[in-house]
Design a protein around this motif. Structure first.
Motif, PDB file in Angstrom:
ATOM      1  N   THR A   1      -8.266   2.539   6.258  1.00 20.99           N
ATOM      2  CA  THR A   1      -9.487   1.866   5.809  1.00 20.99           C
ATOM      3  C   THR A   1      -9.188   0.934   4.641  1.00 20.99           C
ATOM      4  O   THR A   1      -9.663  -0.210   4.618  1.00 20.99           O
ATOM      5  CB  THR A   1     -10.554   2.909   5.415  1.00 20.99           C
ATOM      6  N   GLU A   2      -8.386   1.388   3.700  1.00 19.31           N
ATOM      7  CA  GLU A   2      -8.023   0.553   2.558  1.00 19.31           C
ATOM      8  C   GLU A   2      -7.180  -0.649   2.992  1.00 19.31           C
ATOM      9  O   GLU A   2      -7.365  -1.765   2.490  1.00 19.31           O
ATOM     10  CB  GLU A   2      -7.279   1.387   1.518  1.00 19.31           C
TER      11      GLU A   2
ATOM     12  N   LEU B   1      -7.866   7.305   5.678  1.00 20.29           N
ATOM     13  CA  LEU B   1      -8.326   6.684   4.432  1.00 20.29           C
ATOM     14  C   LEU B   1      -7.448   5.490   4.084  1.00 20.29           C
ATOM     15  O   LEU B   1      -7.941   4.418   3.707  1.00 20.29           O
ATOM     16  CB  LEU B   1      -8.323   7.697   3.291  1.00 20.29           C
ATOM     17  N   ASP B   2      -6.131   5.663   4.227  1.00 26.14           N
ATOM     18  CA  ASP B   2      -5.201   4.563   3.971  1.00 26.14           C
ATOM     19  C   ASP B   2      -5.487   3.379   4.894  1.00 26.14           C
ATOM     20  O   ASP B   2      -5.469   2.229   4.460  1.00 26.14           O
ATOM     21  CB  ASP B   2      -3.746   5.006   4.181  1.00 26.14           C
TER      22      ASP B   2
ATOM     23  N   MET C   1      -9.434  -3.189   4.600  1.00 27.90           N
ATOM     24  CA  MET C   1     -10.184  -3.951   3.594  1.00 27.90           C
ATOM     25  C   MET C   1      -9.321  -5.070   3.014  1.00 27.90           C
ATOM     26  O   MET C   1      -9.798  -6.197   2.825  1.00 27.90           O
ATOM     27  CB  MET C   1     -10.709  -3.015   2.505  1.00 27.90           C
ATOM     28  N   SER C   2      -8.058  -4.786   2.771  1.00 25.80           N
ATOM     29  CA  SER C   2      -7.138  -5.810   2.276  1.00 25.80           C
ATOM     30  C   SER C   2      -6.922  -6.896   3.327  1.00 25.80           C
ATOM     31  O   SER C   2      -6.856  -8.087   3.004  1.00 25.80           O
ATOM     32  CB  SER C   2      -5.795  -5.193   1.885  1.00 25.80           C
TER      33      SER C   2
ATOM     34  N   HIS D   1       0.818  -1.218   0.000  1.00 25.12           N
ATOM     35  CA  HIS D   1       0.000   0.000   0.000  1.00 25.12           C
ATOM     36  C   HIS D   1       0.854   1.272   0.000  1.00 25.12           C
ATOM     37  O   HIS D   1       0.505   2.251  -0.657  1.00 25.12           O
ATOM     38  CB  HIS D   1      -0.948  -0.006   1.201  1.00 25.12           C
TER      39      HIS D   1
END
Length: 77
Positions: free
Chosen positions: A38-39, A35-36, A42-43, A13
């Motif tokens: 959250t991403e 935001l990072d 999700m991963s 990421h």
């Protein structure tokens, strides 16, 4: 094992080598914002087949590692 997989996800990421991701590092110090995170979560959810609630206590890599360990243990129980 969990830390290594998490380090791979984070490193992908933020575009660095997974060996640079240490357990005691704060996400903020890695340049990771909400935001990072959250991403990344999700991963993590996809990689470990778990659901992780994003909370303020997930400040360090080790915090997320512990949460993943807890949730995968619950899933296996």
């Amino acid at each position: 094992m969990i830390h290594e997989k998490l380090a791979e996800i984070i490193a992908e990421h933020i575009d660095c080598d997974p060996s640079e991701i240490q357990p005691d590092m704060r996400f903020e110090d890695l340049g990771i914002d909400s935001l990072d995170i959250t991403e990344i979560i999700m991963s993590v959810e996809d990689a470990f087949s778990i659901a992780v609630e994003v909370t303020a206590d997930l400040a360090r890599v080790s915090d997320l590692t512990a949460k993943i360990e807890e949730l995968t243990a619950e899933q296996q129980a």
